[in-house]
Design a protein around this motif. Structure first.
Motif, PDB file in Angstrom:
ATOM      1  N   LEU A 452       0.747  -1.235  -0.104  1.00  0.00           N
ATOM      2  CA  LEU A 452      -0.117  -0.125   0.025  1.00  0.00           C
ATOM      3  C   LEU A 452       0.808   1.236   0.085  1.00  0.00           C
ATOM      4  N   ILE A 453       0.534   2.166  -0.854  1.00  0.00           N
ATOM      5  CA  ILE A 453       1.326   3.290  -1.124  1.00  0.00           C
ATOM      6  C   ILE A 453       0.430   4.622  -0.830  1.00  0.00           C
ATOM      7  N   GLU A 454       0.776   5.585  -0.228  1.00  0.00           N
ATOM      8  CA  GLU A 454       0.047   6.793  -0.042  1.00  0.00           C
ATOM      9  C   GLU A 454       1.125   7.981  -0.653  1.00  0.00           C
ATOM     10  N   THR A 455       0.543   8.774  -1.314  1.00  0.00           N
ATOM     11  CA  THR A 455       1.561   9.960  -1.973  1.00  0.00           C
ATOM     12  C   THR A 455       0.722  11.338  -1.712  1.00  0.00           C
ATOM     13  N   GLU A 456       1.289  12.180  -2.039  1.00  0.00           N
ATOM     14  CA  GLU A 456       0.677  13.543  -2.183  1.00  0.00           C
ATOM     15  C   GLU A 456      -0.140  13.665  -3.274  1.00  0.00           C
ATOM     16  N   GLY A 457      -0.998  14.425  -3.287  1.00  0.00           N
ATOM     17  CA  GLY A 457      -2.002  14.837  -4.549  1.00  0.00           C
ATOM     18  C   GLY A 457      -1.621  15.930  -5.303  1.00  0.00           C
ATOM     19  N   VAL A 458      -2.457  16.295  -6.346  1.00  0.00           N
ATOM     20  CA  VAL A 458      -2.065  17.625  -7.120  1.00  0.00           C
ATOM     21  C   VAL A 458      -2.321  18.763  -6.209  1.00  0.00           C
ATOM     22  N   ASP A 459      -3.097  18.708  -5.165  1.00  0.00           N
ATOM     23  CA  ASP A 459      -3.512  19.820  -4.293  1.00  0.00           C
ATOM     24  C   ASP A 459      -3.370  18.998  -3.008  1.00  0.00           C
ATOM     25  N   SER A 460      -3.012  19.881  -1.810  1.00  0.00           N
ATOM     26  CA  SER A 460      -2.966  19.434  -0.478  1.00  0.00           C
ATOM     27  C   SER A 460      -4.247  18.885   0.275  1.00  0.00           C
ATOM     28  N   ARG A 461      -5.407  19.151  -0.630  1.00  0.00           N
ATOM     29  CA  ARG A 461      -6.794  18.513  -0.216  1.00  0.00           C
ATOM     30  C   ARG A 461      -6.663  17.229  -0.378  1.00  0.00           C
ATOM     31  N   TYR A 462      -5.658  16.631  -1.376  1.00  0.00           N
ATOM     32  CA  TYR A 462      -5.919  15.241  -1.980  1.00  0.00           C
ATOM     33  C   TYR A 462      -4.812  14.400  -1.495  1.00  0.00           C
ATOM     34  N   VAL A 463      -5.209  13.052  -1.426  1.00  0.00           N
ATOM     35  CA  VAL A 463      -4.156  12.036  -1.041  1.00  0.00           C
ATOM     36  C   VAL A 463      -4.214  11.013  -2.051  1.00  0.00           C
ATOM     37  N   HIS A 464      -3.370  10.482  -2.546  1.00  0.00           N
ATOM     38  CA  HIS A 464      -3.541   9.437  -3.605  1.00  0.00           C
ATOM     39  C   HIS A 464      -2.875   7.963  -2.923  1.00  0.00           C
ATOM     40  N   THR A 465      -3.926   6.945  -3.021  1.00  0.00           N
ATOM     41  CA  THR A 465      -3.875   5.734  -2.496  1.00  0.00           C
ATOM     42  C   THR A 465      -3.651   4.629  -3.601  1.00  0.00           C
ATOM     43  N   MET A 466      -2.287   4.134  -3.552  1.00  0.00           N
ATOM     44  CA  MET A 466      -1.934   2.975  -4.582  1.00  0.00           C
ATOM     45  C   MET A 466      -1.689   1.617  -3.899  1.00  0.00           C
ATOM     46  N   HIS A 467      -2.678   0.598  -4.593  1.00  0.00           N
ATOM     47  CA  HIS A 467      -2.470  -0.756  -4.026  1.00  0.00           C
ATOM     48  C   HIS A 467      -1.895  -1.443  -5.155  1.00  0.00           C
ATOM     49  N   LEU A 468      -0.791  -2.179  -4.892  1.00  0.00           N
ATOM     50  CA  LEU A 468       0.054  -2.887  -5.763  1.00  0.00           C
ATOM     51  C   LEU A 468       0.205  -3.978  -5.092  1.00  0.00           C
ATOM     52  N   SER A 469       0.825  -5.206  -5.892  1.00  0.00           N
ATOM     53  CA  SER A 469       1.339  -6.523  -5.524  1.00  0.00           C
ATOM     54  C   SER A 469       2.329  -6.993  -6.176  1.00  0.00           C
ATOM     55  N   LEU A 470       3.288  -7.358  -5.228  1.00  0.00           N
ATOM     56  CA  LEU A 470       4.835  -7.821  -5.874  1.00  0.00           C
ATOM     57  C   LEU A 470       4.391  -9.329  -6.700  1.00  0.00           C
ATOM     58  N   ARG A 471       5.148  -9.483  -7.773  1.00  0.00           N
ATOM     59  CA  ARG A 471       5.068 -10.531  -8.814  1.00  0.00           C
ATOM     60  C   ARG A 471       6.363 -10.681  -9.169  1.00  0.00           C
ATOM     61  N   SER A 472       6.530 -12.073  -9.858  1.00  0.00           N
ATOM     62  CA  SER A 472       7.641 -12.312 -10.230  1.00  0.00           C
ATOM     63  C   SER A 472       7.505 -12.458 -12.119  1.00  0.00           C
ATOM     64  N   PRO A 473       8.763 -12.028 -12.712  1.00  0.00           N
ATOM     65  CA  PRO A 473       8.578 -12.131 -14.096  1.00  0.00           C
ATOM     66  C   PRO A 473       8.450 -13.290 -14.681  1.00  0.00           C
ATOM     67  N   THR A 474       7.845 -13.517 -16.001  1.00  0.00           N
ATOM     68  CA  THR A 474       7.939 -14.957 -16.635  1.00  0.00           C
ATOM     69  C   THR A 474       8.962 -14.963 -17.540  1.00  0.00           C
ATOM     70  N   ILE A 475       9.420 -15.947 -17.829  1.00  0.00           N
ATOM     71  CA  ILE A 475      10.440 -16.714 -18.720  1.00  0.00           C
ATOM     72  C   ILE A 475       9.847 -16.419 -20.204  1.00  0.00           C
ATOM     73  N   PRO A 476      10.493 -15.777 -20.985  1.00  0.00           N
ATOM     74  CA  PRO A 476       9.876 -15.988 -22.507  1.00  0.00           C
ATOM     75  C   PRO A 476      10.019 -17.207 -23.119  1.00  0.00           C
ATOM     76  N   LYS A 477       8.925 -17.418 -23.985  1.00  0.00           N
ATOM     77  CA  LYS A 477       9.191 -18.740 -24.661  1.00  0.00           C
ATOM     78  C   LYS A 477      10.494 -19.106 -25.416  1.00  0.00           C
ATOM     79  N   ALA A 478      11.021 -18.095 -26.054  1.00  0.00           N
ATOM     80  CA  ALA A 478      12.195 -18.358 -26.828  1.00  0.00           C
ATOM     81  C   ALA A 478      13.354 -18.805 -25.828  1.00  0.00           C
TER      82      ALA A 478
END
Length: 531
Positions: A452-478
């Motif tokens: 969970l990430i909280e950052t400043e917004g474009v204005d002091s009235r706002y707060v941005h909340t980002m919900h992300l999840s860690l994953r692992s990269p896949t190996i290309p077929k080649a």
């Protein structure tokens, strides 16, 4: 009479409304600032991105891993690629069809689809079969030839070679325990080989040296395992070194935060009790199931990287305007728009978020909290990079931040981050979103890999909340078809689960659409986190 009564009632309500609005306010509440207390609750609903099926999803979660499969990976740890310096080199303009095709593939990997499409067109204009030339040059060992007719059996039977017994990986590495460290080959034939002082060093001293190397940089420790069989054995079986790395705060889980440790400006939040850590140093700890070694714990469990930047490349197309003198629409231009999202995490729980169209090579070396604040200061265009935080340039000296980077960093946002807990706590965190009873939905941070990430917004009235999840990269077929497919590092991607904006004044939530956004990919930067 009834109509007059309704009219009088409406007039009375209207007068009361006008009187209430015209009354002077006794006190005006101060405008909220980013240093306000933490949000009392999280988004009221889940984002539609949480149900999106990522094409690059690597497989089942950790809890459903096969213990037998993990047992075969004892001591294995993927060596990260060399750190990138993100310096702009003078590029030579391609001339042949193959050079244009190679440049197109390079631009496509960077996410710059506009330039990639231009080079693809030039390559096919020069040679319509340039893709075959590219395949033969770079993937000749991968692509299989058409089936050839089987030759007729010989008149005399040839002796069949004896079957080779396959030895499991962990048994093979265990057999390296008593192998001495070999000396280097002589520089000139029939001359004495160069001295190898480490070959005479006792094993306990070698283990102590490897411990210091692992605590300084685990990726360097992994590359040392490729030197000889003896070091490969210590790399795989000295699990007390991996336990120390896991408990360390520089690269291990001692530096992870499972609750907010600072505010949006990066100021620390002091608490009376100790902060949660999954593997404390002052208490006996055990390897979580179904893992079987501390090296697997370090490789598998979710953790945030501080030695680089997470980059998300976003591409989308939009139709262009038709020329004023043309009445047909079949030849209308189509624009390919490319922009980037950057995330740089800090061990103190703070983070820098940046959304810009500036390419990584121009802005990544200068992303920091100090440069973001300097870019916001009017008239400050000669801000010097902090060598202890940013790392030095290729020449070893610090230089002023370029104007293109300062222009992009003006839009940088400061914030904070925390991971979901690795274990079930007796009292659930107040930050975990609890749906209404009967909804049947899981809480917001329902996965150990969620962040969970909280950052400043474009204005002091706002707060941005980002919900992300860690994953692992896949190996290309080649690459999977190659004789030795690579084993990429785990938990180096951040996939989107949700993105919201919170208005502190009105207590309203707004949802950002993520139709074109893609996952963040980690890129290590030379000098970051290794001071």
């Amino acid at each position: 009479m009834e109509d007059n009564a309704e009219l009088e009632s409406f007039r009375r309500q209207w007068r009361e409304e006008v009187t209430r609005r015209s009354r002077p306010k006794t006190s005006t509440p101060p405008a909220p600032t980013p240093t306000a207390p933490p949000l009392s609750r999280l988004p009221p609903t889940r984002h539609e991105a949480s149900h999106r099926n990522e094409v690059e999803e690597e497989g089942p979660p950790l809890a459903s891993f096969d213990p037998d499969e993990l047992a075969q990976q004892v001591g294995e740890l993927s060596v990260e690629p060399a750190a990138e310096d993100f310096s702009r080199r003078e590029a030579v303009e391609p001339t042949s069809a193959l050079e244009h095709f190679e440049r197109a593939v390079e631009k496509e990997a960077e996410g710059n689809l506009g330039d990639s499409l231009s080079h693809y067109r030039k390559a096919y204009r020069l040679d319509s079969a340039v893709d075959k030339s590219f395949r033969n040059k770079h993937y000749s060992h991968v692509w299989k030839r058409p089936n050839q007719p089987t030759p007729a059996p010989a008149a005399t039977a040839q002796p069949q070679p004896a079957a080779v017994e396959t030895v499991p990986t962990h048994e093979l590495i265990a057999s390296f325990a008593n192998i001495p460290i070999p000396q280097a080959e002589p520089l000139i034939e029939n001359t004495p080989p160069p001295p190898c002082p480490i070959a005479a060093v006792p094993s306990d001293v070698i283990v102590e040296i490897l411990r210091h190397v692992a605590l300084d940089d685990p990726s360097t420790f992994g590359r040392m395992a490729l030197v000889c069989k003896r070091l490969a054995y210590h790399f795989a079986y000295e699990q007390h070194i991996w336990k120390r790395v896991c408990q360390d705060s520089k690269f291990g889980f001692g530096g992870m935060h499972y609750d907010f440790a600072c505010d949006l400006l990066g100021l620390p939040i002091y608490t009376l009790g100790p902060r949660y850590t999954p593997f404390p140093k002052d208490k006996p700890v055990e390897i979580p199931q179904p893992l079987s070694s501390w090296s697997q714990v370090f490789q598998t469990l979710p953790r945030v990287r501080f030695t680089g930047v997470y980059i998300s490349t976003v591409n989308y197309t939009r139709p262009g305007a038709t020329a004023a003198y043309s009445n047909v629409s079949w030849n209308s231009p189509i624009h390919i728009v490319t922009y980037y999202r950057y995330l740089r995490f800090y061990p103190d729980g703070s983070v820098v978020s940046l959304l810009t169209s500036t390419e990584p090579v121009d802005v990544v070396p200068y992303i920091s909290k100090e440069n973001v604040m300097a870019a916001r200061t009017p008239g400050n265009r000669k801000h010097q990079r902090n060598a202890s935080d940013q790392g030095q340039s290729l020449s070893g000296a610090t230089e002023p931040v370029p104007a293109v980077a300062m222009a992009a960093l003006k839009h940088g946002l400061r914030g904070r981050w925390h991971l979901a807990c690795l274990v079930d706590t007796p009292e659930p965190s107040d930050l975990a979103w609890k749906p209404e009873s009967g909804s049947g939905e899981k809480p917001l941070l329902s996965d150990q890999r969620d962040i969970l990430i909280e950052t400043e917004g474009v204005d002091s009235r706002y707060v941005h909340t980002m919900h992300l999840s860690l994953r692992s990269p896949t190996i290309p077929k080649a690459a999977q078809a190659s004789p030795a497919p690579p084993n990429p590092p785990k938990n180096t991607k951040l996939v989107w689960k949700g993105f919201w904006s919170y208005n502190r004044m009105t207590d309203d939530w707004g949802e950002f659409g993520l139709r074109n956004d893609r996952a963040y990919v980690f890129r290590r930067v030379r000098g970051w986190g290794l001071e």
